[in-house]
Design an enzyme around this catalytic site. Structure first.
Site, PDB file in Angstrom:
ATOM      1  N   ASN A  10       0.970  -1.158  -0.069  1.00 39.98           N
ATOM      2  CA  ASN A  10      -0.055  -0.402  -0.264  1.00 39.98           C
ATOM      3  C   ASN A  10       0.889   1.670  -0.038  1.00 39.98           C
ATOM      4  O   ASN A  10       1.698   1.850   0.886  1.00 39.98           O
ATOM      5  CB  ASN A  10      -1.052   0.118   0.922  1.00 39.98           C
ATOM      6  N   LYS A  12       0.062   3.873  -0.268  1.00 43.87           N
ATOM      7  CA  LYS A  12      -0.743   5.308   0.236  1.00 43.87           C
ATOM      8  C   LYS A  12      -0.510   6.567  -0.402  1.00 43.87           C
ATOM      9  O   LYS A  12      -0.604   6.206  -1.625  1.00 43.87           O
ATOM     10  CB  LYS A  12      -0.161   5.664   1.860  1.00 43.87           C
ATOM     11  N   HIS A  93      -9.247   1.427   5.120  1.00 42.59           N
ATOM     12  CA  HIS A  93      -7.892   2.039   5.455  1.00 42.59           C
ATOM     13  C   HIS A  93      -8.402   2.727   6.718  1.00 42.59           C
ATOM     14  O   HIS A  93      -9.309   3.454   6.705  1.00 42.59           O
ATOM     15  CB  HIS A  93      -6.946   2.004   4.373  1.00 42.59           C
ATOM     16  N   GLU A  95      -7.006   4.860   8.269  1.00 41.05           N
ATOM     17  CA  GLU A  95      -6.371   6.466   7.797  1.00 41.05           C
ATOM     18  C   GLU A  95      -7.523   7.258   7.474  1.00 41.05           C
ATOM     19  O   GLU A  95      -7.593   7.913   7.165  1.00 41.05           O
ATOM     20  CB  GLU A  95      -5.224   6.411   6.881  1.00 41.05           C
ATOM     21  N   GLU A 163      -5.053  -4.533  10.753  1.00 40.66           N
ATOM     22  CA  GLU A 163      -4.022  -3.325  11.158  1.00 40.66           C
ATOM     23  C   GLU A 163      -4.297  -2.712  12.314  1.00 40.66           C
ATOM     24  O   GLU A 163      -5.120  -1.843  12.192  1.00 40.66           O
ATOM     25  CB  GLU A 163      -3.958  -3.024   9.946  1.00 40.66           C
ATOM     26  N   GLY A 169       3.267   2.264  10.709  1.00 40.58           N
ATOM     27  CA  GLY A 169       4.730   3.127  10.545  1.00 40.58           C
ATOM     28  C   GLY A 169       5.344   3.113  11.795  1.00 40.58           C
ATOM     29  O   GLY A 169       5.822   4.522  11.883  1.00 40.58           O
ATOM     30  N   SER A 209       3.445  -1.975  10.324  1.00 45.40           N
ATOM     31  CA  SER A 209       5.478  -2.768  10.763  1.00 45.40           C
ATOM     32  C   SER A 209       5.489  -3.562  10.090  1.00 45.40           C
ATOM     33  O   SER A 209       6.616  -4.439  10.526  1.00 45.40           O
ATOM     34  CB  SER A 209       5.503  -1.691  11.997  1.00 45.40           C
ATOM     35  N   GLY A 230       2.888  -1.554   3.825  1.00 41.96           N
ATOM     36  CA  GLY A 230       2.701  -0.517   3.841  1.00 41.96           C
ATOM     37  C   GLY A 230       4.264   0.505   3.325  1.00 41.96           C
ATOM     38  O   GLY A 230       5.221   0.315   2.396  1.00 41.96           O
ATOM     39  N   GLY A 231       5.291   1.272   4.629  1.00 46.73           N
ATOM     40  CA  GLY A 231       6.045   1.306   4.043  1.00 46.73           C
ATOM     41  C   GLY A 231       7.735   0.612   3.135  1.00 46.73           C
ATOM     42  O   GLY A 231       8.349   1.139   2.614  1.00 46.73           O
TER      43      GLY A 231
HETATM   44  O1  G3P Z   1      -1.675  -0.539   4.550  1.00 48.38           O
HETATM   45  C1  G3P Z   1      -0.896  -0.971   5.141  1.00 48.38           C
HETATM   46  C2  G3P Z   1      -0.227   0.224   5.839  1.00 48.38           C
HETATM   47  O2  G3P Z   1      -1.623   1.070   6.848  1.00 48.38           O
HETATM   48  C3  G3P Z   1       0.595  -0.230   6.962  1.00 48.38           C
HETATM   49  O3  G3P Z   1       2.238   0.394   7.001  1.00 48.38           O
HETATM   50  O4  G3P Z   1       4.019   1.577   6.805  1.00 48.38           O
HETATM   51  O5  G3P Z   1       3.063   0.188   9.218  1.00 48.38           O
HETATM   52  O6  G3P Z   1       3.165  -0.810   7.306  1.00 48.38           O
HETATM   53  P1  G3P Z   1       3.226   0.609   7.574  1.00 48.38           P
END
Ligand code: G3P
Length: 246
Positions: A10, A12, A93, A95, A163, A169, A209, A230-231
């Protein structure tokens, strides 16, 4: 059982044309590992170009409107995203639930709109840190799932992503026991609504994460059927190890 692992990035609000080379590289990694379903949910502006370079990966979108067309300035319908080349859509999501005020009913309606456009859906649920600390995360997240679940939910077009909001993140993740327990609770909740057979076939991803450092351990948990990343999905160098772990 026999659920094929699904690992979706993702991106984002990240990604310009200059990042298409990463899509190509991820697509090459995906092509080498057909046992895993791999995709990247990019900003809508990149879907068309990414779809031309996706290799063995699928391209997805991160949201859609619940209506098929109409007076909704700035919004995109699932049909538009599908025409651009998306094969999946993320809905619900945290967010968007938080910043755009999306309700469970909105999320269910968006999932149905995506299905009507022929898209597959990753539906997100997860608890805040307050809920986790209060000790009732499983009940809250299962309620959220059942309230967001679209009519006709079935494993051939819908996957769930758990999640925990506080893990997104932050570099923090729940204990493996907590993840295992939550995923088992979610599958039981699914079974109560759609039957044990369909629930057993539906993929439940972990997100928050996830990285090359923890992906193997997370995805070894029996009810964890992949990841929403995500990241660590922004470059092939970081995403490759997550895909390999699946
Ligand atoms: O949708 C994936 C996300 O919200 C997780 O982000 O950066 O923690 O992998 P991250």
């Amino acid at each position: 059982m026999g659920r094929r692992k699904l690992v979706a990035g993702n991106w984002k609000m990240n990604g310009m044309k200059s990042h298409l080379a990463e899509i190509e590289a991820i697509g090459r990694i995906a092509a080498e590992r057909p046992v895993v379903e791999v995709g990247i949910c990019v900003p809508a502006t990149l879907i068309m170009a990414a779809a031309e370079r996706k290799g063995g990966a699928f391209i997805g979108a991160q949201d859609c409107h619940m209506n098929a067309s109409g007076a909704h300035t700035g919004c995109l319908s699932a049909d538009m995203l599908a025409e651009a080349g998306a094969e999946y859509i993320i809905v619900g999501h945290s967010e968007r639930r938080e910043a755009q005020g999306e309700s469970d009913a909105d999320v269910a309606a968006k999932a149905l709109a995506a299905k009507a456009a022929g898209l597959k859906v990753i539906l997100c649920v997860g608890e805040s840190l307050d809920v986790r600390d209060a000790g009732n995360a499983e009940a809250v997240v299962c309620d959220q799932l059942l309230a967001s679940l679209p009519q006709g939910a079935a494993a051939d077009w819908l996957a769930i992503a758990y999640e925990p909001i506080w893990a997104i993140g932050t570099g923090r993740i729940p204990t493996m026991e907590a993840v295992a327990s939550m995923h088992a609770a979610l599958r039981a909740a699914l079974a109560s609504r759609i039957g044990a057979h369909e629930a057993d076939a539906m993929r439940i991803l972990y997100g928050g994460s996830m990285s090359g450092d923890n992906a193997a351990e997370l995805m070894a948990i029996p009810d964890v059927d992949g990841g929403l990343v995500g990241g660590a999905s922004l470059t092939a160098a970081k995403f490759g190890p997550v895909i390999a772990a699946a």
